[in-house]
Design an enzyme around this catalytic site. Structure first.
Site, mmCIF file in Angstrom:
data_model
loop_
_atom_site.group_PDB
_atom_site.id
_atom_site.type_symbol
_atom_site.label_atom_id
_atom_site.label_comp_id
_atom_site.label_asym_id
_atom_site.label_seq_id
_atom_site.Cartn_x
_atom_site.Cartn_y
_atom_site.Cartn_z
ATOM 1 C CB THR A 97 -0.919 -0.016 1.241
ATOM 2 O OG1 THR A 97 -1.653 -1.231 1.227
ATOM 3 C CG2 THR A 97 -1.888 1.152 1.223
ATOM 4 C CB THR A 173 1.001 -4.007 6.665
ATOM 5 O OG1 THR A 173 -0.279 -4.227 6.059
ATOM 6 C CG2 THR A 173 1.360 -2.547 6.582
ATOM 7 C CG ASP A 174 -1.502 -8.809 4.373
ATOM 8 O OD1 ASP A 174 -1.942 -7.796 4.936
ATOM 9 O OD2 ASP A 174 -2.219 -9.622 3.766
ATOM 10 C CE LYS A 251 -2.132 -6.045 8.763
ATOM 11 N NZ LYS A 251 -2.146 -5.903 7.294
#
Lengths: 428, 428
Positions: A97, A173-174, A251
């Site tokens: 992103t 971020t995953d 996360k």
């Protein structure tokens, strides 16, 4: 991009072209958009001048091509000027992103990662450092593989042994924490900061965390730290970013901006106007950094749960050299799995125990299940996160000479992944 | 229990007997303890009169048998008397730390679960209810299987349709939330409370949470609630217990007493002196409870991560009727897994997406990976915990008539497992 009936009706019109779709008495005029991924071949999508996209069913429709797609204005931004006294920070783009920009003409997402584009989007960066940005690749982080980890490690080493004061890796971020852990294990004699950063909301949204995260990450890249860290929003407001040790972060929310949490250890720093580092950390020093990018990829992360099929673990024992168990509580699995674990031991597989509770330490001496598993050769994963133990086992199986060294490296703190037992923590 | 050399030297002495081990000039006197599970056949273990256990190497040793094992004093406690005006609460023992007592004579752990034993240990319970306790089985919760879930559900129904005002199920903590979810899906027309309770520290330790948890659970069993809940310490002090909806709770620490946390929903109550229930919950009513204990056991919980082997998922598609994916972020998996997922769809398998972040909701429309997975027929698991979605899919595959009903039941909130979307939660 369009196919079948839709392609026929479009008669060669390309995405981005201005078209008019005439259907009986009605007509729709706008920019031809890419086919919806879920669309059939009976609709075409156009962006109207009011900004809305509509899908038009094409039976009996006719398409007029009005004007060609506007050429994309690449590098329309002025080359930024930096102050020579500022330190140099390299920003490596890998995708996700934070590195994406939506092209409003076509709706397509494309990487926006030239130095000029970044400084245009976040001009504050020029006050912190002389930014040098380049794209390594542009993938969604769920598609990262060990091959990508190696490539990133090699490029980071080049930068750190060159003129960079620190490196920022922009990443989806995953799976950012997997990549962070891999870099932490692979990078040796680290003398400068390596900062992973991402964003949970894309930069076209008012609530985007992209700019603040990137500013904070760049600050950390000029700091005294010589570790691999993740820098992301500390809270859901825009007040501060947290500096997480890459081997201790996870996360923990699907969408919140403060999704990243240090587990079983406090964050090692906070960034507001300045970078504040806490506790003990590895400090910036001199010397060549190098990467040992060897990874044994025949490793599996195996989740244990009531009703789990022992055949699934037997299959893993057949295929993999190492298995990280995500067990329950203090480090337990159902006893139906014991025969497979015994065979793993007999066939020289490394089996490491972690816990699905994430928080807390494995302690396999408290209950009989744990003691039996220790007796079957299972290596207790201390307070390592399951995901971190998985990456570590890939590294350790590739570098260790024999089973004994695998065991001793897994039990030793290599990159901050194991918190030392100061007090016996089942005794409080 | 002893074997080999040790058994020879012991010459028939049984665990629990008082023995003297003579070895040259030295001798050790005490109670013969069970062989250490990790021990070889060269040592025997005795408990000295000062309470310490020692292991004695037996080469050249001779054992004198002094006196037989003392018979275990079962039911040495007086039968408790209850006030007739109190409500009746059944406590069902299934095993785990809360139901275990260490026998200090032999070191063996055995279930202590007669009503008299429980009231002797926690006399406060008699002020709350007429307790009726019995043992269903005595296993460590890591060894619970769907077979045990069914048995518990059936026994709970018997009690609730009998004279009990509520049922407490004493359970090991490791897999308590799986059993709780299974009961929540299996028990239909629930009109009374079903309370799972456990303890993180055994009752022989000063920091044990067993008594407070049991008292709080018994209070909840007499409350206005008609749901399946987990009652455990709310904080690490002894101030309060939290009431968690069984489909929203997860063990989030390996050893802390406040390990259980409600995820994606607040707890539905708190117990101090009184039970306080919050928000909306199902209330006590009249009517027969019944259990639908059908479960499709050919279901797997599959964790996705960078480097995961697609063959492992192919193997699952071959073997199972349902697969719950523990994906990343908003509900993503590496695209290497797409062919296996496509085959799962083609072969009529149900595939459900959940997220490893645990907190937050799956939203598969935001990024292309999610949209592609939706297109492959993957059912979004909303904000369900992966473990809860696994149990639910076992239930749903067993009760649904066809694929369409599987999908619609998985997307519908059956027992509090899905929090309704009040606001579109990617838009904040």
């Amino acid at each position: 991009m369009y196919r079948g009936e839709a392609a026929k009706v479009l008669a060669g019109a390309k995405v981005g072209e201005r078209v008019r779709i005439v259907k009986g008495e009605r007509s729709y005029e706008g920019v031809l958009m890419p086919r919806s991924e879920l669309g059939d071949d009976r609709h075409v999508v156009i962006k109207l001048d009011n900004g809305y996209n509509i899908g038009v069913e094409i039976s009996g429709a006719r398409v007029e091509r009005l004007s060609p797609a506007e050429p994309r204005r690449q590098a329309a931004f002025p080359e930024p000027e930096f102050l020579p006294e500022k330190p140099e920070v390299t920003i490596l783009g890998t995708g996700g992103t934070i590195a994406s920009k939506i092209d409003y003409a076509t709706g397509a997402v494309h990487p926006s990662f030239s130095t000029a584009e970044i400084i245009n989007a976040v001009p504050e960066l020029a006050d912190i450092a002389r930014i040098k940005a380049r794209v390594l690749f542009n993938i969604l982080s769920e598609n990262m593989t060990p091959k990508h980890w190696r490539r990133i490690a090699e490029e980071v080493v080049k930068e750190l042994n060159g003129s960079a004061c620190g490196v920022v890796v922009a990443h989806g971020t995953d799976t950012m924490s997997y990549t962070g852990a891999a870099l932490a294990f692979m990078l040796k004699n680290l003398t400068k900061p390596v900062v992973l950063v991402g964003s949970q909301r894309s930069s076209d949204r008012p609530s985007s965390d992209a700019a603040l995260n990137l500013i904070a990450a760049t600050r950390v890249a000029t700091s005294d730290l010589a570790e691999v860290v993740v820098v992301m929003h500390a809270t859901s407001s825009d007040e501060a970013c947290a500096v997480h040790r890459a081997t201790k972060v996870r996360k923990m929310h699907s969408s919140r901006r403060d999704a990243f949490k240090s587990i079983n250890a406090p964050p090692i720093g906070e960034v507001r106007e300045e970078v504040k580092l806490f506790g003990s950390y590895r400090r910036r020093s001199e010397g060549e950094v190098y990467a040992d990018t060897r990874l044994e990829e025949r490793v599996a992360l195996f989740k244990a749960y009531p009703g789990v099929d022992p055949e699934l673990l037997e299959y893993c024992v057949d295929r993999y050299r190492g298995i990280v168990l995500e067990g329950t509580g203090l480090g337990h699995v159902p006893e139906q799995l014991f025969p497979a674990i015994e065979r793993a031991r007999d066939e020289g597989r490394a089996v490491v125990m972690t816990t699905s509770t994430l928080y807390g330490r494995v302690d396999m001496k408290v209950y009989s299940t744990g003691r039996r598993l220790l007796n079957l050769g299972v290596i207790p994963g201390e307070d390592m996160l399951p995901e971190v133990a998985y990456v570590k086992l890939m590294h350790v199986l590739a570098v260790a000479q024999d089973e004994e060294e695998v065991r001793s490296l897994m039990l030793r703190n290599l990159a901050g992944e194991i918190t030392p037992r100061t007090l016996p923590d089942t005794f409080y």
